[in-house]
Design a protein around this motif. Structure first.
Motif, mmCIF file in Angstrom:
data_model
loop_
_atom_site.group_PDB
_atom_site.id
_atom_site.type_symbol
_atom_site.label_atom_id
_atom_site.label_comp_id
_atom_site.label_asym_id
_atom_site.label_seq_id
_atom_site.Cartn_x
_atom_site.Cartn_y
_atom_site.Cartn_z
ATOM 1 N N SER A 1 7.554 52.406 57.601
ATOM 2 C CA SER A 1 7.417 53.777 58.104
ATOM 3 C C SER A 1 6.032 54.302 57.747
ATOM 4 O O SER A 1 5.496 53.995 56.676
ATOM 5 C CB SER A 1 8.496 54.695 57.514
ATOM 6 N N VAL A 2 5.465 55.071 58.666
ATOM 7 C CA VAL A 2 4.139 55.651 58.465
ATOM 8 C C VAL A 2 4.204 57.123 58.846
ATOM 9 O O VAL A 2 4.570 57.463 59.976
ATOM 10 C CB VAL A 2 3.064 54.945 59.311
ATOM 11 N N LEU A 3 3.867 57.994 57.929
ATOM 12 C CA LEU A 3 3.881 59.427 58.182
ATOM 13 C C LEU A 3 2.533 59.878 58.733
ATOM 14 O O LEU A 3 1.486 59.544 58.170
ATOM 15 C CB LEU A 3 4.174 60.194 56.882
ATOM 16 N N PHE A 4 2.574 60.626 59.834
ATOM 17 C CA PHE A 4 1.334 61.193 60.363
ATOM 18 C C PHE A 4 1.179 62.611 59.828
ATOM 19 O O PHE A 4 1.985 63.484 60.109
ATOM 20 C CB PHE A 4 1.355 61.232 61.897
ATOM 21 N N GLU A 5 0.127 62.829 59.038
ATOM 22 C CA GLU A 5 -0.116 64.140 58.443
ATOM 23 C C GLU A 5 -1.232 64.888 59.152
ATOM 24 O O GLU A 5 -1.226 66.105 59.200
ATOM 25 C CB GLU A 5 -0.463 63.977 56.967
ATOM 26 N N GLY A 6 -2.224 64.172 59.681
ATOM 27 C CA GLY A 6 -3.347 64.842 60.331
ATOM 28 C C GLY A 6 -4.298 65.432 59.302
ATOM 29 O O GLY A 6 -4.509 64.871 58.234
ATOM 30 N N PHE A 7 -4.864 66.586 59.609
ATOM 31 C CA PHE A 7 -5.839 67.223 58.719
ATOM 32 C C PHE A 7 -5.149 67.963 57.582
ATOM 33 O O PHE A 7 -4.221 68.746 57.811
ATOM 34 C CB PHE A 7 -6.709 68.210 59.497
ATOM 35 N N LEU A 8 -5.607 67.742 56.364
ATOM 36 C CA LEU A 8 -5.146 68.518 55.223
ATOM 37 C C LEU A 8 -5.923 69.829 55.179
ATOM 38 O O LEU A 8 -6.928 69.996 55.865
ATOM 39 C CB LEU A 8 -5.376 67.735 53.928
ATOM 40 N N SER A 9 -5.476 70.749 54.346
ATOM 41 C CA SER A 9 -6.158 72.033 54.205
ATOM 42 C C SER A 9 -7.584 71.826 53.695
ATOM 43 O O SER A 9 -7.821 70.973 52.831
ATOM 44 C CB SER A 9 -5.393 72.927 53.228
ATOM 45 N N PRO A 10 -8.544 72.599 54.209
ATOM 46 C CA PRO A 10 -9.916 72.494 53.698
ATOM 47 C C PRO A 10 -10.056 73.077 52.290
ATOM 48 O O PRO A 10 -11.060 72.841 51.611
ATOM 49 C CB PRO A 10 -10.730 73.302 54.721
ATOM 50 N N LYS A 11 -9.038 73.813 51.842
ATOM 51 C CA LYS A 11 -9.067 74.396 50.497
ATOM 52 C C LYS A 11 -8.650 73.336 49.480
ATOM 53 O O LYS A 11 -7.598 72.712 49.613
ATOM 54 C CB LYS A 11 -8.146 75.599 50.433
ATOM 55 N N ALA A 12 -9.489 73.156 48.468
ATOM 56 C CA ALA A 12 -9.297 72.071 47.506
ATOM 57 C C ALA A 12 -7.920 72.076 46.858
ATOM 58 O O ALA A 12 -7.268 71.029 46.742
ATOM 59 C CB ALA A 12 -10.383 72.126 46.434
ATOM 60 N N GLY A 13 -7.452 73.246 46.425
ATOM 61 C CA GLY A 13 -6.160 73.333 45.754
ATOM 62 C C GLY A 13 -5.014 72.885 46.638
ATOM 63 O O GLY A 13 -4.159 72.095 46.219
ATOM 64 N N ARG A 14 -4.993 73.378 47.862
ATOM 65 C CA ARG A 14 -3.933 73.005 48.797
ATOM 66 C C ARG A 14 -4.039 71.533 49.186
ATOM 67 O O ARG A 14 -3.021 70.854 49.347
ATOM 68 C CB ARG A 14 -4.002 73.888 50.040
ATOM 69 N N ARG A 15 -5.269 71.054 49.386
ATOM 70 C CA ARG A 15 -5.458 69.648 49.757
ATOM 71 C C ARG A 15 -4.917 68.733 48.664
ATOM 72 O O ARG A 15 -4.162 67.792 48.946
ATOM 73 C CB ARG A 15 -6.940 69.358 49.975
ATOM 74 N N ARG A 16 -5.266 69.009 47.427
ATOM 75 C CA ARG A 16 -4.850 68.160 46.317
ATOM 76 C C ARG A 16 -3.332 68.226 46.108
ATOM 77 O O ARG A 16 -2.686 67.215 45.828
ATOM 78 C CB ARG A 16 -5.592 68.574 45.041
ATOM 79 N N SER A 17 -2.773 69.411 46.279
ATOM 80 C CA SER A 17 -1.328 69.575 46.117
ATOM 81 C C SER A 17 -0.559 68.774 47.166
ATOM 82 O O SER A 17 0.415 68.066 46.848
ATOM 83 C CB SER A 17 -0.955 71.050 46.215
ATOM 84 N N ARG A 18 -0.996 68.869 48.423
ATOM 85 C CA ARG A 18 -0.313 68.145 49.495
ATOM 86 C C ARG A 18 -0.518 66.642 49.337
ATOM 87 O O ARG A 18 0.402 65.850 49.602
ATOM 88 C CB ARG A 18 -0.832 68.610 50.861
ATOM 89 N N LEU A 19 -1.681 66.230 48.890
ATOM 90 C CA LEU A 19 -1.954 64.817 48.691
ATOM 91 C C LEU A 19 -1.026 64.235 47.622
ATOM 92 O O LEU A 19 -0.505 63.121 47.778
ATOM 93 C CB LEU A 19 -3.419 64.627 48.285
ATOM 94 N N ARG A 20 -0.793 64.986 46.569
ATOM 95 C CA ARG A 20 0.144 64.544 45.529
ATOM 96 C C ARG A 20 1.546 64.376 46.118
ATOM 97 O O ARG A 20 2.259 63.416 45.798
ATOM 98 C CB ARG A 20 0.182 65.550 44.390
#
Length: 226
Positions: free
Chosen positions: A128-147
């Motif tokens: 299975s492969v999840l398509f996420e697309g673009f993460l938030s340009p805001k560092a905090g949100r990007r890092r949180s979603r990446l985790r």
């Protein structure tokens, strides 16, 4: 009932537009598109002249009214985003919903997708492969979603701009540098490039360049990817 055709357009190489897509674009009454200038270039390449309707993310609802008016009169309309398949990190979903709610049919005309193209050359067998697309340009949100994505332990695909690709790879290396990563840059274009390895290795490779050019697609394998 009339048809709204959802066209998959080239992500770089104009030769990737399908024969079926060309035929549809030649016969519709109008083409709704994310950027009329880019779509005009594509249509001109194939000698197609047709009415264009601007349908971007911020005016998709308003543009849908124009499209539905044509469909209500019995006409046919095609929708094309700037590159790739509509509604995958591009407009299109709102237009489809409105058209279907108005009693019309949405017909997919399959074509290029950066997501599918990258997965096809990633060289991993994740089920299975999840398509996420673009993460938030805001560092905090990007890092949180990446985790959160890494915690799922399944493969996923991200899109990233040349301005943030190094930060994204830096975050990936910090959180889990054991994952296999495949980065596609300028896919199907003249300077097409694929980088494979750990996030840290790929970041070090890219950092040697004075500037990052082109859009990036990033495949990250699952925790137990093979």
């Amino acid at each position: 009932m009339s048809n709204l055709y959802i066209i998959g357009t080239p992500i770089g190489n104009l030769g990737d537009l399908s024969f079926r897509a060309v035929e549809i674009l030649k016969t519709v009454d109008a083409v709704a598109c994310e950027d009329t200038r880019r779509t005009l270039k594509l249509l001109s390449h194939f000698g197609i002249r047709v009415k264009l309707i601007s349908c971007r993310a911020h005016n998709e609802g308003f543009a849908a009214e124009k499209v539905i008016a044509i469909l209500n009169r019995g006409g046919a309309v095609a929708y094309a985003s700037d590159a790739g398949t509509p509604a995958l990190s591009d407009p299109g979903a709102v237009l489809v919903r409105f058209a279907v709610e108005a009693g019309h049919e949405a017909i997919p005309i399959p074509g290029p997708s950066a997501f599918a193209s990258l997965v096809s050359v990633a060289g991993r067998g994740d089920k299975s492969v999840l398509f996420e697309g673009f993460l938030s340009p805001k560092a905090g949100r990007r890092r949180s979603r990446l985790r959160e994505l890494l915690a799922r332990e399944s493969a996923f695909v991200l899109y990233e701009s040349p301005f943030r690709i190094l930060k994204l790879l830096e975050d990936l290396a910090e959180f889990d540098n054991e994952r296999y990563v495949c980065v596609g840059r300028e896919m199907t274009k003249v300077h097409e490039e694929y980088l494979r390895g750990s996030a840290g290795e790929i970041r070090a490779n890219l950092a040697k360049k004075t500037e990052q050019l082109g859009e990036f697609s990033v495949f990250v394998s699952g925790k137990k990817g093979n």
